[in-house]
Design a protein around this motif. Structure first.
Motif, short mmCIF file in Angstrom:
data_model
loop_
_atom_site.label_atom_id
_atom_site.label_comp_id
_atom_site.label_asym_id
_atom_site.label_seq_id
_atom_site.Cartn_x
_atom_site.Cartn_y
_atom_site.Cartn_z
N THR A 34 0.81 -1.22 0.00
CA THR A 34 0.00 0.00 0.00
C THR A 34 0.84 1.26 0.00
OG1 THR A 34 -0.11 0.04 2.42
CG2 THR A 34 -1.84 -1.17 1.26
N GLY A 35 2.12 1.13 0.33
CA GLY A 35 2.97 2.31 0.41
C GLY A 35 2.84 3.06 1.71
N LEU A 36 2.25 2.42 2.73
CA LEU A 36 2.12 3.05 4.04
C LEU A 36 3.19 2.53 4.98
CD1 LEU A 36 -1.73 2.84 4.79
CD2 LEU A 36 -0.42 4.90 4.28
N TYR A 60 -0.43 1.41 8.54
CA TYR A 60 -1.25 0.36 7.97
C TYR A 60 -1.98 -0.41 9.07
CZ TYR A 60 -2.97 -3.92 6.13
OH TYR A 60 -3.82 -4.95 5.84
N TRP A 79 -10.02 3.23 6.12
CA TRP A 79 -8.98 3.48 5.14
C TRP A 79 -9.02 4.93 4.70
CZ3 TRP A 79 -4.75 1.12 3.78
CH2 TRP A 79 -4.07 1.56 2.64
N GLY A 116 -6.18 6.31 2.68
CA GLY A 116 -4.99 6.45 1.85
C GLY A 116 -5.22 7.34 0.64
N THR A 117 -4.13 7.70 -0.02
CA THR A 117 -4.21 8.44 -1.27
C THR A 117 -4.74 7.51 -2.36
OG1 THR A 117 -1.98 7.81 -1.95
CG2 THR A 117 -2.20 9.79 -0.56
N GLU A 135 -3.17 6.47 -4.96
CA GLU A 135 -2.15 5.47 -5.26
C GLU A 135 -2.09 4.41 -4.17
OE1 GLU A 135 2.65 5.20 -6.31
OE2 GLU A 135 1.70 7.13 -5.88
N GLN A 136 -2.16 4.83 -2.91
CA GLN A 136 -2.13 3.88 -1.80
C GLN A 136 -3.38 2.99 -1.82
OE1 GLN A 136 -1.77 6.79 1.28
NE2 GLN A 136 0.48 6.64 1.37
N THR A 137 -4.52 3.60 -2.17
CA THR A 137 -5.76 2.84 -2.24
C THR A 137 -5.70 1.79 -3.35
OG1 THR A 137 -7.04 4.69 -1.36
CG2 THR A 137 -8.27 3.00 -2.56
N GLY A 171 -3.05 0.33 -4.37
CA GLY A 171 -2.19 -0.72 -3.85
C GLY A 171 -2.92 -1.62 -2.87
#
Length: 234
Positions: A104-106, A111, A120, A122-123, A125-127, A129
């Motif tokens: 996810t990039g977190l 996370y 949730w 996230g951005t 991009e993170q979402t 992922g």
């Protein structure tokens, strides 16, 4: 995966049909499965309980699901139903917290906080992922993003009016293929319209019953959407 990364309590409940299917594919009797589960757990198990689990009359504990999986040479995820939380999604996906966080990039602590709260934030991009790694069912994704109320209102408006008008907006909120959402909305719209037609065409008692069923249908419209999406994807 270490014992601290995975706990059987994080599994969704057993799916009786999956248990019966896996046992049938292996050609094992309930007695053979009960013996293998008993050997794994170190305590006796009556074969009748396997039958009860397969028919939904009883429900195994998470540790018993793990013992069943060992007895049937499969992963516990092969025997359970649809995940209901982000934690259950990660467990079914077979990921450690570190692996899920990386996908996810977190940072891992952020996370795990999202997983613990089942929320949730996230951005984009993170979402993306998170969706790719955890493969959350639409209901889990929508609930974790805090969108359940908004989706419920939009689906109510869709099924009581001109549903294609709402398709694009709903597709931005519900992570499924557009054609599956289109089919599901069409089915729900048709089901509601049939209830409305019954309410208008029937005698007083029948009309009242149809009106009550229509109200109940709209009260649970998000649950109907999730089921319609499962049916459309099948």
């Amino acid at each position: 995966m270490s014992s601290t990364d995975h706990h059987p309590a994080a599994l969704p409940p057993l799916d009786p049909h999956r248990l019966a299917a896996v046992r049938g594919q292996l050609g094992l009797t309930t007695g053979q499965v009960a013996w293998a589960v008993a050997a794994y757990r170190g305590r006796p198990l009556h074969p009748a309980l396997i039958t009860d689990w397969e028919q939904g009359r009883a429900h195994p504990r998470p540790d018993e699901v793990e013992a069943l999986a060992a007895a049937l040479w499969c992963a516990p995820a092969d025997l359970v139903g649809e995940p209901r939380t982000l934690l259950e999604c990660r467990t079914v996906a077979g990921l450690t917290p570190a692996e899920a966080a990386a996908a996810t990039g977190l940072p891992q602590h952020r996370y795990l906080e999202a997983e613990a709260r089942n929320r949730w934030r996230g951005t984009a991009e993170q979402t993306a992922g998170m969706v790719a790694a955890l493969r959350p069912p639409p209901a889990v994704y929508v609930a974790a993003c805090g969108l359940t109320g908004k989706v419920r209102i939009m689906v109510r408006e869709a099924v009581t009016g001109w549903w294609p008008h709402h398709l694009r907006a709903l597709h931005r909120l519900v992570p499924v293929e557009a054609h599956l959402l289109e089919r599901a909305l069409g089915l729900l719209h048709d089901a509601y319209q049939r209830l409305q037609a019954e309410a208008e065409a029937g005698d007083t008692a029948r009309a009242t019953d149809a009106e009550l069923r229509a109200v109940a249908f709209l009260d649970r419209i998000d649950a109907h959407l999730w089921q319609a999406l499962r049916d459309s994807a099948a």
